[in-house]
Design a protein around this motif. Structure first.
Motif, PDB file in Angstrom:
ATOM      1  N   VAL A  36       0.863  -1.179   0.000  1.00  0.00           N
ATOM      2  CA  VAL A  36       0.000   0.000   0.000  1.00  0.00           C
ATOM      3  C   VAL A  36       0.901   1.232   0.000  1.00  0.00           C
ATOM      4  O   VAL A  36       1.920   1.263   0.691  1.00  0.00           O
ATOM      5  N   TYR A  37       0.521   2.246  -0.762  1.00  0.00           N
ATOM      6  CA  TYR A  37       1.244   3.517  -0.736  1.00  0.00           C
ATOM      7  C   TYR A  37       0.695   4.369   0.396  1.00  0.00           C
ATOM      8  O   TYR A  37      -0.507   4.396   0.638  1.00  0.00           O
ATOM      9  N   ALA A  38       1.601   5.078   1.094  1.00  0.00           N
ATOM     10  CA  ALA A  38       1.212   5.835   2.281  1.00  0.00           C
ATOM     11  C   ALA A  38       2.034   7.109   2.406  1.00  0.00           C
ATOM     12  O   ALA A  38       3.070   7.269   1.746  1.00  0.00           O
ATOM     13  N   ASN A  39       1.569   8.004   3.263  1.00  0.00           N
ATOM     14  CA  ASN A  39       2.346   9.165   3.701  1.00  0.00           C
ATOM     15  C   ASN A  39       2.762   8.904   5.131  1.00  0.00           C
ATOM     16  O   ASN A  39       1.940   8.503   5.954  1.00  0.00           O
ATOM     17  N   GLN A  40       4.034   9.142   5.435  1.00  0.00           N
ATOM     18  CA  GLN A  40       4.506   8.970   6.804  1.00  0.00           C
ATOM     19  C   GLN A  40       4.449  10.311   7.531  1.00  0.00           C
ATOM     20  O   GLN A  40       4.805  11.346   6.963  1.00  0.00           O
ATOM     21  N   TYR A  41       3.992  10.267   8.791  1.00  0.00           N
ATOM     22  CA  TYR A  41       3.911  11.457   9.630  1.00  0.00           C
ATOM     23  C   TYR A  41       4.643  11.202  10.934  1.00  0.00           C
ATOM     24  O   TYR A  41       4.813  10.060  11.344  1.00  0.00           O
TER      25      TYR A  41
ATOM     26  N   LEU B  14       2.135   2.009  25.790  1.00  0.00           N
ATOM     27  CA  LEU B  14       2.405   1.885  24.353  1.00  0.00           C
ATOM     28  C   LEU B  14       3.554   2.807  23.959  1.00  0.00           C
ATOM     29  O   LEU B  14       3.803   3.816  24.619  1.00  0.00           O
ATOM     30  N   LYS B  15       4.242   2.464  22.885  1.00  0.00           N
ATOM     31  CA  LYS B  15       5.359   3.272  22.410  1.00  0.00           C
ATOM     32  C   LYS B  15       5.204   3.570  20.919  1.00  0.00           C
ATOM     33  O   LYS B  15       5.833   2.930  20.079  1.00  0.00           O
ATOM     34  N   PRO B  16       4.346   4.525  20.573  1.00  0.00           N
ATOM     35  CA  PRO B  16       4.139   4.827  19.155  1.00  0.00           C
ATOM     36  C   PRO B  16       5.416   5.363  18.518  1.00  0.00           C
ATOM     37  O   PRO B  16       6.101   6.196  19.108  1.00  0.00           O
ATOM     38  N   GLU B  17       5.742   4.843  17.330  1.00  0.00           N
ATOM     39  CA  GLU B  17       6.961   5.259  16.651  1.00  0.00           C
ATOM     40  C   GLU B  17       6.702   5.879  15.292  1.00  0.00           C
ATOM     41  O   GLU B  17       7.439   6.756  14.865  1.00  0.00           O
ATOM     42  N   LYS B  18       5.695   5.389  14.580  1.00  0.00           N
ATOM     43  CA  LYS B  18       5.406   5.897  13.237  1.00  0.00           C
ATOM     44  C   LYS B  18       3.911   6.035  13.052  1.00  0.00           C
ATOM     45  O   LYS B  18       3.125   5.314  13.652  1.00  0.00           O
ATOM     46  N   GLU B  19       3.559   6.961  12.163  1.00  0.00           N
ATOM     47  CA  GLU B  19       2.166   7.142  11.788  1.00  0.00           C
ATOM     48  C   GLU B  19       2.108   7.252  10.270  1.00  0.00           C
ATOM     49  O   GLU B  19       2.928   7.948   9.669  1.00  0.00           O
TER      50      GLU B  19
ATOM     51  N   THR C 261       9.163  -4.502  11.205  1.00  0.00           N
ATOM     52  CA  THR C 261       7.764  -4.855  11.435  1.00  0.00           C
ATOM     53  C   THR C 261       7.213  -4.007  12.573  1.00  0.00           C
ATOM     54  O   THR C 261       7.867  -3.813  13.598  1.00  0.00           O
ATOM     55  N   TYR C 262       5.993  -3.505  12.368  1.00  0.00           N
ATOM     56  CA  TYR C 262       5.312  -2.669  13.358  1.00  0.00           C
ATOM     57  C   TYR C 262       3.947  -3.253  13.668  1.00  0.00           C
ATOM     58  O   TYR C 262       3.277  -3.798  12.794  1.00  0.00           O
ATOM     59  N   HIS C 263       3.550  -3.097  14.928  1.00  0.00           N
ATOM     60  CA  HIS C 263       2.225  -3.500  15.382  1.00  0.00           C
ATOM     61  C   HIS C 263       1.326  -2.275  15.301  1.00  0.00           C
ATOM     62  O   HIS C 263       1.699  -1.195  15.766  1.00  0.00           O
ATOM     63  N   ILE C 264       0.156  -2.405  14.704  1.00  0.00           N
ATOM     64  CA  ILE C 264      -0.781  -1.292  14.579  1.00  0.00           C
ATOM     65  C   ILE C 264      -1.514  -1.139  15.910  1.00  0.00           C
ATOM     66  O   ILE C 264      -2.192  -2.065  16.362  1.00  0.00           O
TER      67      ILE C 264
ATOM     68  N   CYS D  50       1.645   3.208  14.772  1.00  0.00           N
ATOM     69  CA  CYS D  50       2.332   1.927  14.942  1.00  0.00           C
ATOM     70  C   CYS D  50       3.445   2.006  15.976  1.00  0.00           C
ATOM     71  O   CYS D  50       4.045   3.055  16.170  1.00  0.00           O
ATOM     72  N   GLU D  51       3.718   0.860  16.587  1.00  0.00           N
ATOM     73  CA  GLU D  51       4.893   0.718  17.445  1.00  0.00           C
ATOM     74  C   GLU D  51       5.691  -0.481  16.945  1.00  0.00           C
ATOM     75  O   GLU D  51       5.135  -1.396  16.335  1.00  0.00           O
TER      76      GLU D  51
END
Length: 102
Positions: free
Chosen positions: A33-38, A53-58, A78-81, A95-96
């Protein structure tokens, strides 16, 4: 905004046992899937940290592309949603890092 990043949703493979129950094989199929990273906002980071929780990417994707997956891969990691929020035709996924899968 163009979707410049590529993420891969990980879909667990299963097999049926003799009773017809689905058993995970430990392998995954990938869906690109194509995405924008924030960046994770400071308030979101601290609110999530308070819950362990430790969010790292969105990532932002089109809502129709998300099918309830729990894991994704980005740049070999690999990230867990941990959270998803929809706004119109777009969705943001937080994701973390999945410690068990590196």
């Amino acid at each position: 905004m163009r979707h410049n990043d590529v993420i891969y949703f990980l879909i667990p493979e299963t097999r049926e046992d003799e009773l017809g129950q689905k058993i995970p094989t430990g392998n995954y199929n990938e869906r690109m899937v194509y995405a924008n990273q924030y960046s994770i906002s400071q308030s979101e980071f601290y609110n999530a940290s308070a819950q362990g929780l430790k969010p790292e990417k969105e990532f932002e994707i089109y809502s129709f592309e998300y099918q309830g997956e729990d894991l994704l891969r980005h740049e070999g990691t690999t990230y867990h949603i941990i959270r998803g929020s929809t706004s119109g035709e777009k969705m943001r996924i937080t994701c973390e890092k999945d410690v068990g899968n590196g």
